[in-house]
Motif scaffolding. Structure first.
Motif, PDB file in Angstrom:
ATOM      1  N   HIS A  17       0.652   5.205   0.762  1.00 15.05           N
ATOM      2  CA  HIS A  17      -0.043   6.448   1.074  1.00 15.05           C
ATOM      3  C   HIS A  17       0.887   7.597   0.736  1.00 15.05           C
ATOM      4  CE1 HIS A  17      -3.125   4.098   3.019  1.00 15.05           C
ATOM      5  NE2 HIS A  17      -3.792   5.192   3.372  1.00 15.05           N
ATOM      6  N   HIS A  28      -6.812  10.841  -1.436  1.00 16.36           N
ATOM      7  CA  HIS A  28      -7.147  10.552  -0.035  1.00 16.36           C
ATOM      8  C   HIS A  28      -8.265  11.501   0.387  1.00 16.36           C
ATOM      9  CE1 HIS A  28      -6.184   9.690   4.315  1.00 16.36           C
ATOM     10  NE2 HIS A  28      -6.139   8.470   3.782  1.00 16.36           N
ATOM     11  N   HIS A  29      -8.564  11.523   1.705  1.00 18.20           N
ATOM     12  CA  HIS A  29      -9.741  12.292   2.156  1.00 18.20           C
ATOM     13  C   HIS A  29      -9.619  13.786   1.866  1.00 18.20           C
ATOM     14  CE1 HIS A  29     -10.420   8.510   3.951  1.00 18.20           C
ATOM     15  NE2 HIS A  29      -9.864   8.714   5.127  1.00 18.20           N
ATOM     16  N   GLU A  31      -2.347  13.363   8.933  1.00 19.27           N
ATOM     17  CA  GLU A  31      -2.841  12.046   8.519  1.00 19.27           C
ATOM     18  C   GLU A  31      -4.137  12.219   7.724  1.00 19.27           C
ATOM     19  OE1 GLU A  31      -2.205   8.560   8.770  1.00 19.27           O
ATOM     20  OE2 GLU A  31      -0.163   9.259   8.988  1.00 19.27           O
ATOM     21  N   TRP A  32      -4.940  13.168   8.138  1.00 16.80           N
ATOM     22  CA  TRP A  32      -6.150  13.509   7.391  1.00 16.80           C
ATOM     23  C   TRP A  32      -6.042  14.982   7.017  1.00 16.80           C
ATOM     24  CZ3 TRP A  32     -11.093  11.274  10.310  1.00 16.80           C
ATOM     25  CH2 TRP A  32     -11.101   9.886  10.146  1.00 16.80           C
ATOM     26  N   ASP A  47      -5.105  -4.707   6.286  1.00 15.64           N
ATOM     27  CA  ASP A  47      -4.283  -3.536   5.956  1.00 15.64           C
ATOM     28  C   ASP A  47      -3.646  -2.990   7.231  1.00 15.64           C
ATOM     29  OD1 ASP A  47      -6.941  -2.737   6.729  1.00 15.64           O
ATOM     30  OD2 ASP A  47      -6.442  -0.690   6.147  1.00 15.64           O
ATOM     31  N   GLU A  76      -6.667  -2.093  12.230  1.00 13.19           N
ATOM     32  CA  GLU A  76      -5.504  -1.653  11.432  1.00 13.19           C
ATOM     33  C   GLU A  76      -4.212  -2.101  12.104  1.00 13.19           C
ATOM     34  OE1 GLU A  76      -6.357   2.543  10.926  1.00 13.19           O
ATOM     35  OE2 GLU A  76      -7.619   2.138   9.187  1.00 13.19           O
ATOM     36  N   ALA A  79     -14.302   5.552   5.510  1.00 17.66           N
ATOM     37  CA  ALA A  79     -14.461   6.822   6.234  1.00 17.66           C
ATOM     38  C   ALA A  79     -15.405   7.752   5.470  1.00 17.66           C
ATOM     39  CB  ALA A  79     -13.098   7.490   6.404  1.00 17.66           C
ATOM     40  N   TRP A 119      -0.091   6.268   8.435  1.00 21.03           N
ATOM     41  CA  TRP A 119      -0.286   5.778   7.068  1.00 21.03           C
ATOM     42  C   TRP A 119       0.593   6.562   6.101  1.00 21.03           C
ATOM     43  CZ3 TRP A 119      -2.508   1.288   6.179  1.00 21.03           C
ATOM     44  CH2 TRP A 119      -3.417   0.786   7.112  1.00 21.03           C
ATOM     45  N   PHE A 132       0.886  -1.155   0.000  1.00 15.10           N
ATOM     46  CA  PHE A 132       0.000   0.000   0.000  1.00 15.10           C
ATOM     47  C   PHE A 132       0.928   1.209   0.000  1.00 15.10           C
ATOM     48  CE2 PHE A 132      -4.302   0.837   2.432  1.00 15.10           C
ATOM     49  CZ  PHE A 132      -4.853   1.339   1.277  1.00 15.10           C
ATOM     50  N   ASP A 186     -12.422   3.385   0.774  1.00 11.58           N
ATOM     51  CA  ASP A 186     -12.298   3.615   2.210  1.00 11.58           C
ATOM     52  C   ASP A 186     -13.686   3.798   2.823  1.00 11.58           C
ATOM     53  OD1 ASP A 186      -9.632   4.852   3.908  1.00 11.58           O
ATOM     54  OD2 ASP A 186     -11.633   4.951   4.794  1.00 11.58           O
ATOM     55  N   TYR A 240      -6.485   3.428  -4.749  1.00 12.11           N
ATOM     56  CA  TYR A 240      -7.340   3.875  -3.637  1.00 12.11           C
ATOM     57  C   TYR A 240      -7.875   5.229  -4.058  1.00 12.11           C
ATOM     58  CZ  TYR A 240      -7.898   5.915   1.189  1.00 12.11           C
ATOM     59  OH  TYR A 240      -8.334   6.516   2.350  1.00 12.11           O
ATOM     60  N   TRP A 251      -9.746   0.317  -3.980  1.00 15.88           N
ATOM     61  CA  TRP A 251      -9.924   0.436  -2.528  1.00 15.88           C
ATOM     62  C   TRP A 251     -10.926   1.534  -2.218  1.00 15.88           C
ATOM     63  CZ3 TRP A 251      -8.874   1.401   2.727  1.00 15.88           C
ATOM     64  CH2 TRP A 251      -8.396   0.308   3.458  1.00 15.88           C
TER      65      TRP A 251
HETATM   66  C1  FUL Z   1      -8.592   4.652   6.918  1.00 19.89           C
HETATM   67  C2  FUL Z   1      -8.236   6.093   6.516  1.00 19.89           C
HETATM   68  O1  FUL Z   1      -9.009   7.013   7.240  1.00 19.89           O
HETATM   69  C3  FUL Z   1      -6.765   6.230   6.762  1.00 19.89           C
HETATM   70  O2  FUL Z   1      -6.313   7.536   6.552  1.00 19.89           O
HETATM   71  C4  FUL Z   1      -6.045   5.249   5.856  1.00 19.89           C
HETATM   72  O3  FUL Z   1      -6.212   5.620   4.506  1.00 19.89           O
HETATM   73  C5  FUL Z   1      -6.548   3.827   6.084  1.00 19.89           C
HETATM   74  C6  FUL Z   1      -5.981   2.823   5.137  1.00 19.89           C
HETATM   75  O4  FUL Z   1      -7.949   3.770   6.012  1.00 19.89           O
HETATM   76  O5  FUL Z   1      -9.902   4.408   6.971  1.00 19.89           O
END
Ligand code: FUL
Length: 453
Positions: free
Chosen positions: A39, A88-89, A49-50, A254, A214, A170, A261, A37, A168, A128, A166
């Motif tokens: 990131h 990503h987010h 991270e976010w 994961d 995780e 979230a 990450w 993976f 996610d 992702y 992928w």
């Molecule tokens: C989570 C995400 O919120 C993290 O930042 C990361 O990408 C992880 C693999 O999944 O849900």
């Protein structure tokens, strides 16, 4: 074709599949065992991270981006695929998307460099793309679902094929303070229309499921079957699956090689021992390991991470390259055709098919053999069947039952089960007692000595 081939090998009819079975794409995916993976995005440069989605595009500024180096590291580590966080987010797209203003510049197309490097290096590429988007102004409105679907189409048509998408789980508020009601059927259809062989990851599949933590750990009992109520997006059983699940949705484990990450200058990778523990608790428990190895602010995998990954590969090679069961005699009363010896060969599509739900298979070594690891594989193209395995040993003519504490040797097996014994044992004959929901179909049994040099 595969079933026919297997039938020829055992000179009898192949057993009927039992319950849900993997598609060819899911089987190929499971056989990859360990993937990488990556990131990578604005967070690599801000320490977050976010990300908030408000970062200036210029923040993303790798000084020596080299996706070929990622591919080399992954190949050396024995991985079959790499999944990149293309969005990503924070919503930042690592390709110049027509559906967002928050992207790399056209001459800085990371996704292109990544997919080209994977193709050249002979490794599969996965992607992702976070549905949660903290930047996009349409997030939280019905229009966003169409935007996200177009984004998926753009990526899969323009850069694919990808072995895995992928999704996610979230989902939070957007810049407009609203949460999104995701149109999952639309998202899945969009990807599968372009690439029917893409394995779709989410909390509940449909291609593979989140293991529920995780930390790099599936449960000891782990079914690749899952019960998903219509429309449900969550399950409590990510780590163990459902014995009576009506769909084949295997677990993906994961975990990051580092605490975060994303890459952060003050963090360091896990040790080889920690990675081995993760390997036993993921691949060794019928899961696929997706190990995150984040590129740094140069756009390269740091030397300390690649060194640990090489050592992780070397440790697996050291332990698993010498199968002590090779050359053992096999006997099984409950068998179709002549298949018991098939558990020793390394061909994937040959197996021992028992004829009753309780069945025994004996391995007899030429001489006393010392081992502390047993690997068992079920032939999952015919379904996941085994509910427990016991082992009997013959120290001096009589047979003794081996137990781990008060547990059987293991419960579920699935694609692969690696059983570590508390200490090495020395025996000449082993009897495996299988029990299944249907007669077990086993394609591999191997034993190893992890203490041998
Ligand atoms: C989570 C995400 O919120 C993290 O930042 C990361 O990408 C992880 C693999 O999944 O849900």
């Amino acid at each position: 074709m595969l079933l026919l081939l297997a039938a020829c090998v055992s000179c009898t009819h192949a057993p009927e599949p039992f319950g849900p079975v993997p598609t060819e794409a899911q089987l190929a995916w499971q056989r990859m065992e360990v993937n990488m993976f990556c990131h990578f995005g604005p967070n690599t440069f801000t320490g977050a991270e976010w990300g908030s989605g408000q970062e200036a595009e210029e923040v993303f500024a790798p000084t020596a981006l080299n996706c070929q180096q990622w591919v080399n590291v992954a190949c050396q580590a024995g991985m079959g695929g790499i999944i990149l966080t293309a969005k990503h987010h924070d919503g930042f797209c690592l390709w110049p998307s027509a559906y967002s203003n928050h992207t790399v510049k056209p001459d800085q197309d990371v996704l292109r460099q990544f997919t080209d490097a994977c193709r050249e290096g002979g490794i599969k590429a996965g992607v992702y793309i976070s549905p949660w988007d903290r930047n996009h102004p349409a997030y939280g409105t019905p229009e966003y679902n169409a935007v996200f679907s177009n984004t998926l189409k753009e990526v899969h048509m323009g850069y694919g094929p990808f072995f895995e998408q992928w999704f996610d789980g979230a989902c939070g508020e957007g810049p407009n303070g609203k949460r999104q009601e995701y149109d999952w059927p639309l998202f899945e259809r969009t990807v599968l229309d372009v690439n029917p062989l893409c394995v779709l990851f989410s909390d509940v599949g449909p291609g593979c499921r989140w293991v529920g933590n995780e930390e790099g750990r599936a449960e000891e009992t782990n079914w690749s079957r899952l019960r998903v109520e219509s429309g449900a997006r969550k399950t409590e059983n990510g780590g163990c699956g459902d014995m009576d699940g009506d769909r084949w949705i295997p677990a993906e484990v994961d975990v990051s090689i580092r605490p975060g990450w994303f890459w952060h200058a003050d963090e360091h990778p896990k040790t080889v021992d920690e990675l081995m523990e993760i390997y036993y608790n993921s691949v060794g428990r019928n899961g696929l390991l997706l190990l995150n190895v984040p590129p740094d602010d140069r756009g390269r995998i740091p030397a300390e991470d690649s060194a640990v990954l090489c050592a992780f590969r070397a440790e697996r090679d050291r332990i698993f390259s010498h199968d002590l069961a090779q050359g053992a005699k096999t006997h099984a009363w409950h068998r179709r055709g002549n298949g018991a010896k098939n558990v020793l060969d390394t061909a994937y599509h040959t197996y021992w098919a028992a004829t009753s739900k309780k069945a025994e298979l004996t391995l007899e070594f030429d001489s006393i053999t010392e081992f502390d690891i047993i690997v068992i594989q079920e032939y999952i193209p015919l379904g996941q069947r085994v509910t427990s395995v016991n082992m009997l040993l013959d120290p001096d003519g009589g047979l003794y039952s081996y137990t781990l504490g008060d547990q059987p040797l293991c419960t579920t097996v699935g694609y692969k089960r690696i059983i570590r014994l508390d200490h090495p044992i020395r025996w000449r004959q082993l009897v495996f007692q299988f029990e299944g929901m249907a007669p077990p179909v086993i394609n591999r049994i191997a034993v190893y000595n992890s203490k041998a040099q």
